[in-house]
Structure formats: structure tokens, C-alpha cells
Motif scaffolding. Structure first.
Motif, mmCIF file in Angstrom:
data_model
loop_
_atom_site.group_PDB
_atom_site.id
_atom_site.type_symbol
_atom_site.label_atom_id
_atom_site.label_comp_id
_atom_site.label_asym_id
_atom_site.label_seq_id
_atom_site.Cartn_x
_atom_site.Cartn_y
_atom_site.Cartn_z
ATOM 1 N N GLU A 16 2.662 -4.074 4.652
ATOM 2 C CA GLU A 16 1.632 -5.011 4.200
ATOM 3 C C GLU A 16 1.781 -5.306 2.709
ATOM 4 O O GLU A 16 1.693 -6.451 2.275
ATOM 5 C CB GLU A 16 0.241 -4.427 4.469
ATOM 6 N N PHE A 17 2.051 -4.270 1.926
ATOM 7 C CA PHE A 17 2.209 -4.439 0.481
ATOM 8 C C PHE A 17 3.385 -5.357 0.163
ATOM 9 O O PHE A 17 3.264 -6.306 -0.612
ATOM 10 C CB PHE A 17 2.403 -3.083 -0.201
ATOM 11 N N PHE A 18 4.539 -5.085 0.780
ATOM 12 C CA PHE A 18 5.717 -5.889 0.490
ATOM 13 C C PHE A 18 5.570 -7.310 1.028
ATOM 14 O O PHE A 18 6.088 -8.261 0.438
ATOM 15 C CB PHE A 18 6.994 -5.218 1.002
ATOM 16 N N GLY A 19 4.835 -7.476 2.125
ATOM 17 C CA GLY A 19 4.543 -8.820 2.632
ATOM 18 C C GLY A 19 3.692 -9.592 1.638
ATOM 19 O O GLY A 19 3.947 -10.770 1.361
ATOM 20 N N SER A 20 2.693 -8.931 1.068
ATOM 21 C CA SER A 20 1.844 -9.569 0.059
ATOM 22 C C SER A 20 2.637 -9.886 -1.194
ATOM 23 O O SER A 20 2.450 -10.939 -1.815
ATOM 24 C CB SER A 20 0.669 -8.663 -0.314
#
Length: 86
Positions: A16-20
Motif C-alpha cells: 500500500e505504501f509503495f502504491g501510494s
């Protein structure tokens, strides 16, 4: 079992972090291309005031995007670990 659950949650959070982060970079790159194109077109036509106005507005938009995404990430991190001193 509990250890596997923690690893799964950590992987989901990292994804989720890297997607954001990718989304933020994409928005920033798009905004940068936009103001650079406006700056180039206006400066070629001789409208230097308009060109620099477009540049400043574009840079402000990039800055606001970064601030919003960082605040969002900070709040998500705080929700995940409410007892931390973040």
C-alpha cells in the motif's frame, strides 16, 4: 501462525505504501510536465509574466500534492501504531 499474520500485514502495508508513493510520483510528474509545457508556450509567445506565473502556480501545486500525500501517509502510519511517538 501469529508470525505469519504479522508478515502478511507488513507485506500488505508495504504494498500500500509503495502504491501510494508511485501514485504521488505520477501526480508530481504530470503536474511538472503541465507547468513546463505552459511555461514553454507562454515564454515562446513573449508572455514572460504569464510564463512565470504558470511556473509558480505549477510548483505550488506540486508542493501541495507532496504535502497532502505526506500527511496522508503520516496519518495512516499513526493509525497503524497509535502508541508510537510519530
Amino acid at each position: 501462525m501469529a508470525g505469519e499474520d504479522i508478515v502478511a500485514v507488513a507485506r500488505l502495508n508495504a504494498t500500500e505504501f509503495f502504491g501510494s508513493l508511485r501514485q504521488m510520483n505520477s501526480e508530481i510528474n504530470s503536474n511538472t510536465r503541465e507547468w513546463k509545457a505552459q511555461f514553454s508556450a507562454l515564454s515562446r509567445s513573449g508572455d514572460w509574466v504569464g510564463a512565470y506565473k504558470a511556473k509558480v502556480e505549477g510548483l505550488n501545486k506540486v508542493y501541495q500534492t507532496q504535502q497532502e500525500k505526506m500527511l496522508s501517509a503520516h496519518l495512516r502510519l499513526k493509525r497503524m501504531s497509535p502508541n508510537s511517538k510519530i
